[in-house]
Design a protein around this motif. Structure first.
Motif, PDB file in Angstrom:
ATOM      1  N   UNK A 114      61.884  20.150  66.506  1.00 21.87           N
ATOM      2  CA  UNK A 114      61.710  18.819  67.107  1.00 21.87           C
ATOM      3  C   UNK A 114      62.902  18.452  67.993  1.00 21.87           C
ATOM      4  N   UNK A 115      64.104  18.864  67.598  1.00 22.39           N
ATOM      5  CA  UNK A 115      65.292  18.611  68.429  1.00 22.39           C
ATOM      6  C   UNK A 115      65.210  19.401  69.728  1.00 22.39           C
ATOM      7  N   UNK A 116      64.777  20.654  69.651  1.00 20.88           N
ATOM      8  CA  UNK A 116      64.616  21.455  70.877  1.00 20.88           C
ATOM      9  C   UNK A 116      63.552  20.849  71.794  1.00 20.88           C
ATOM     10  N   UNK A 117      62.554  20.178  71.210  1.00 17.61           N
ATOM     11  CA  UNK A 117      61.517  19.515  72.018  1.00 17.61           C
ATOM     12  C   UNK A 117      62.100  18.340  72.806  1.00 17.61           C
ATOM     13  N   UNK A 118      62.948  17.526  72.169  1.00 20.45           N
ATOM     14  CA  UNK A 118      63.527  16.386  72.898  1.00 20.45           C
ATOM     15  C   UNK A 118      64.560  16.869  73.917  1.00 20.45           C
ATOM     16  N   UNK A 210      55.253  22.263  69.646  1.00 18.73           N
ATOM     17  CA  UNK A 210      56.504  22.821  70.164  1.00 18.73           C
ATOM     18  C   UNK A 210      56.264  23.768  71.336  1.00 18.73           C
ATOM     19  N   UNK A 211      55.345  24.720  71.130  1.00 19.06           N
ATOM     20  CA  UNK A 211      55.061  25.699  72.188  1.00 19.06           C
ATOM     21  C   UNK A 211      54.406  25.007  73.386  1.00 19.06           C
ATOM     22  N   UNK A 212      53.442  24.110  73.110  1.00 19.45           N
ATOM     23  CA  UNK A 212      52.735  23.418  74.195  1.00 19.45           C
ATOM     24  C   UNK A 212      53.668  22.593  75.059  1.00 19.45           C
ATOM     25  N   UNK A 213      54.551  21.804  74.422  1.00 21.34           N
ATOM     26  CA  UNK A 213      55.479  20.961  75.194  1.00 21.34           C
ATOM     27  C   UNK A 213      56.480  21.799  75.969  1.00 21.34           C
TER      28      UNK A 213
END
Length: 313
Positions: A114-118, A210-213
């Protein structure tokens, strides 16, 4: 030890299967890896907070990653090191300690994604909408993104462990080097159908989001770079995005390897080793990759360790 008490509050960890000749080399490797993780990640966080030049959204969001690495490893690795020096019959822990360890382990894995996503969102705004970057990525937005990353992870993992602790236990042996959700619900003789359904849904939703974003973000960044003649923008995108992408791929590969090995009981020793390396490798590489890539962090370190010139009196 197996089946000696129904709903026992004392559990036994199987631990790592290491030969007597390999115990101390493996112990030293894990000990120094853990020491490096603590020093390197804490150093990065302290450095970002004391240097005002690093008080930018990109670095402030990145701070979540080393903090997560420190917390995630501090719950599992010290206990693993202690157990390596004990005989198997003495590797005991309370049920509550096991639940706490499982919660922290899953928080570590979930929050990493989630941190890598932001962080990917921050890179998207910086490269695809640079003129409005300062207006969008305010301190308030950084706080919102940080709370969202940890909040989503907390809720998802809380439900995951909540479904497990409701189960009765008829076994006491944790078939893993440390406690996790799968090891806990395997202690039960009740139906774990709901646990399996939610666990699968949890994994699919987390990895898909995660992969989609990440794919969507990098596709848009690539389009902007290909259609732009701005060499400075392209160079900045390549440097910052390559770092983020490397960290992301390391975490995804480690996580998927561990999930895949859970499905093959015959590879239990490889799964145990993979579960330990899942904590050690990404947490060791994160500060190195980000620290070496960041020009601002390199400048600060050079300035810090540069020999002071003596001024003649």
């Amino acid at each position: 030890m197996e089946n000696y008490t129904y709903n026992s509050f004392i559990l036994q960890l199987e631990g790592l299967n290491v030969s007597k000749e390999s115990v101390y080399p493996v112990f030293l490797f894990l000990f120094f890896s853990y020491l490096f993780i603590l020093v390197a990640n804490a150093g990065i966080v302290i450095l970002i907070f004391i240097d005002k030049n690093l008080h930018e959204p990109m670095y402030l969001l990145f701070c979540n990653l080393p903090l997560n690495d420190i917390i995630g490893n501090s719950i599992s690795v010290p206990r693993l090191l202690i157990d390596m020096l004990r005989p198997p019959s003495e590797r005991l822990l309370s049920y509550y300690e096991c639940v706490l360890q499982a919660f922290t382990t899953h928080m570590f894995a979930t929050a990493s994604l989630t941190v890598l996503m932001i962080m990917a969102f921050d890179r998207y705004v910086a490269i695809c909408n640079p003129l409005r970057y300062a207006a969008i990525m305010t301190n308030k937005m950084v706080i919102k993104l940080t709370v969202s990353a940890w909040g989503v992870a907390f809720v998802m993992v809380g439900i995951l462990l909540g479904l497990t602790i409701r189960l009765n236990r008829c076994r006491t042996l944790i078939m893993n080097p440390y406690c996790d959700n799968a090891s806990l619900f395997k202690l039960s003789c009740d139906s774990v159908f709901i646990n399996n359904v939610y666990g699968l849904t949890f994994t699919v939703v987390l990895f898909s989001a995660s992969i989609g974003s990440t794919v969507l973000t990098y596709t848009k960044i690539t389009v902007v770079c290909l259609t732009s003649n701005n060499k400075s923008l392209n160079s900045k995108a390549l440097k910052t995005c390559s770092t983020h992408l490397v960290l992301y791929l390391i975490m995804m590969f480690s996580g998927m390897s561990l999930i895949a090995l859970h499905r093959f009981p015959q590879f239990s020793d490889y799964r145990k080793l993979s579960s330990v390396l899942f904590h050690i490798i990404p947490s060791s590489l994160n500060p190195i990759i980000y620290g070496v890539q960041s020009k601002e962090i390199r400048k600060f370190l050079f300035k810090l360790f540069e020999p002071k010139k003596m001024v003649p009196s």
